[in-house]
Design an enzyme around this catalytic site. Structure first.
Site, mmCIF file in Angstrom:
data_model
loop_
_atom_site.group_PDB
_atom_site.id
_atom_site.type_symbol
_atom_site.label_atom_id
_atom_site.label_comp_id
_atom_site.label_asym_id
_atom_site.label_seq_id
_atom_site.Cartn_x
_atom_site.Cartn_y
_atom_site.Cartn_z
ATOM 1 N N ARG A 165 0.850 -1.191 0.000
ATOM 2 C CA ARG A 165 0.000 0.000 0.000
ATOM 3 C C ARG A 165 0.887 1.244 0.000
ATOM 4 N NH1 ARG A 165 -4.896 1.455 4.193
ATOM 5 N NH2 ARG A 165 -3.315 0.993 5.789
ATOM 6 N N ASP A 177 -3.903 3.403 13.936
ATOM 7 C CA ASP A 177 -3.051 3.938 12.889
ATOM 8 C C ASP A 177 -3.570 5.308 12.498
ATOM 9 O OD1 ASP A 177 -5.272 3.490 11.296
ATOM 10 O OD2 ASP A 177 -4.384 1.849 10.155
#
EC number: 2.3.3.9
Length: 528
Positions: A165, A448
């Site tokens: 990603r 996150d």
């Protein structure tokens, strides 16, 4: 190190950096930036204009100009690529050396090697994460902890498939300049991987594969598709070799799922329900619209509330209609040393994954190796020996724009405890992020950048709408926030001074009159 004309490296060169900052990789960065950089900036400007339109009373809906794509039942995306046929459990995490080994060994089918929300874009993390991936594919990676414990890879057949990603299109990379300007962090992460570890992945028969974050329109998917074509042609790779799964984690993208798949047809590997960023985007998109789009405490917004249910049902229906994988959301729980905590949390995770599997998802995410087995068991109960359930067309699903927009039907309250949790999580996460950690265990959950974004966005929304807290009766004001900030910092380990930079950054994005699009943008400016 020799760099192509027009490209300048401003970051320091550490040991082995030349193995990923190769001439071909840097040439690809240069080509992507010169060919597509201006389009990227135009698309970011289009995002800004849409926010202005929503603030002025506009809404979101399915695009009339692309109805022919949605109505055409003949097109399909490419068949699943090698290593991506079975995705019943995927683990996510940053690309530090220990996590790389643990994720690949975890028993998950796929590892989302995260250069975005679970990573901090420090220069050393950007390059060394790529080195770790290269070493993993070359099977030369190992790690010894300070405790003396050693980590090494299992046999190839037991390892997860790597899917990278890259950063979102909004984030720059200030350590690489093209024609004197910072380049796209997304293009850097993509190019460095593809031109080094990605080519080795092709030699081994699977990959290179990517997860694309924070897309807001099918035009952004088209930009990525053009980047894939440019890169494959530049490196002599057959078109269609690259595959990408798009995270449908922004509110606008939920209304363009079919168009996104269409733009990426030969390069598509499906869609993912990025639940945390999706909630953040709901707040961000309609933050100025009073209580119409006001969400309660974030932990009260489950996947079964009406607008979230509509989003996930539509995602499965869309993917399977077009022959694509539908991947479910994150189980963020981190196993605890307290068995009572684990029992309650594991039961909730099992219920969540059981719902996803029954709804037709082909797999789902976990944040910790300790959750892989549970997720695998649940999806195996549904799938059996089949690698996926794309055959389930879910023609029973019918979702309207009004269903996706029905945020007002969300049950729950805004409480002082919810405000305190948002403040504490936001400050703790930013302290870790500024020090170089992008994935942090807080209150038994893996936090996150996505969850930090929800935390600060809810504080901003509650403050600017003068929300009254259900449990205390207090109105959310700047004075109340400042008091709670001080009280929550006092509960944390260490001295208050250790949290000063994180506190300042959090308040900058949580209470300012102007809403920052992403908390990582001002935080990155303050980072080395």
């Amino acid at each position: 190190m020799t760099t192509p004309e027009g490209l300048t490296l401003t970051g320091p060169l550490g040991e082995r950096y030349e193995e990923v900052l190769t001439p071909s990789a840097l040439e690809l960065v240069l080509a992507l930036e010169r060919e597509l950089g201006s389009r990227r900036l135009e698309l970011l400007e289009a995002r800004r204009r849409q926010v202005e339109e929503l603030a002025a009373g506009g809404s979101l809906g399915f695009l009339p100009q692309t109805r022919h794509i949605r109505d055409d039942d003949t097109w399909r995306v490419a068949a699943p690529a090698p290593g991506l046929e079975d995705r019943r459990v995927e683990i996510t995490g940053p690309t530090d050396r220990k996590m790389t080994i643990n994720a690949l060994n975890s028993g998950a089918k796929v590892w989302l090697a995260d250069h975005e929300d679970a990573n901090t874009p420090r220069w050393n993390a950007v390059v060394e994460g790529q080195l770790n991936l290269l070493d993993a594919i070359n099977r030369s990676i190992n790690f010894t902890a300070t405790t003396g414990k050693s980590y090494a890879l299992k046999p190839d057949e037991d390892l997860a498939t790597i899917v990278v990603r890259p950063r979102g299109l909004h984030l720059p990379e200030k350590h690489i300049l093209v024609d004197g300007r910072p380049v796209s962090g997304a293009f850097v992460d993509f190019a460095l991987y593809l031109a080094t570890a990605g080519l080795r992945q092709i030699e081994k028969g699977s990959g290179p594969y990517f997860y694309l974050p924070k897309l807001e329109s099918h035009l952004e998917a088209r930009l990525w598709n053009d980047a894939f074509i440019l890169a494959q042609d530049s490196l002599g790779v057959e078109r269609g070799t690259i595959r990408a799964t798009v995270l449908v984690e922004t509110y606008p993208a939920a209304f363009q799922m079919e168009e996104i798949l269409y733009e990426l047809r030969e390069h598509s590997a499906g869609l993912n329900a990025g639940r945390w960023d999706y909630m953040f985007s709901v707040i961000k998109s309609f933050r100025t619209r009073g209580t119409e789009f006001l969400l309660p405490d974030r932990n009260a917004v489950t996947m079964t509330v009406p607008f979230m249910r509509a989003y996930t049902e539509l995602l499965v229906r869309t993917c399977h209609k077009r022959g694509a994988h539908a991947i479910g959301g994150m189980a963020a729980f981190i196993p605890s040393k307290e068995e009572s905590v684990n029992q309650a949390a594991f039961a909730k995770v099992r219920d969540d994954k059981t719902r996803e599997a029954a709804d037709g998802f082909d797999g789902s995410w976990v944040a910790h190796p300790g959750m892989v087995q549970l997720c695998r068991e649940v999806f195996t109960e549904q799938l059996g020996d089949r690698p996926h359930q794309i055959h389930r067309a879910r023609e029973d699903v019918s979702v309207t724009a009004a269903d996706l927009l029905d945020v007002a039907a969300t049950p729950g309250e805004v409480t002082e405890q919810g405000l305190r949790n948002n403040i504490s999580v936001g400050i703790q996460y930013l302290k870790a992020w500024l020090s170089g950690l992008g994935a942090v265990a807080i209150f038994n959950l893996m936090e996150d950048a996505a969850t930090a974004e929800i935390s600060r966005s809810q504080v901003w929304q509650w403050l600017h709408n003068s929300v009254v807290l259900a449990d205390s009766g207090d109105t959310v004001t700047r004075e109340l926030i400042d008091r709670i900030v001080a009280e929550e910092i006092a509960k944390l380990p260490g001295e208050a001074s250790e949290y000063a930079e994180a506190r300042e950054t959090f308040l900058q994005v949580a209470v300012a009159d102007e809403y920052a699009d992403f908390l990582t943008l001002p935080a990155y400016e303050a980072m080395d």
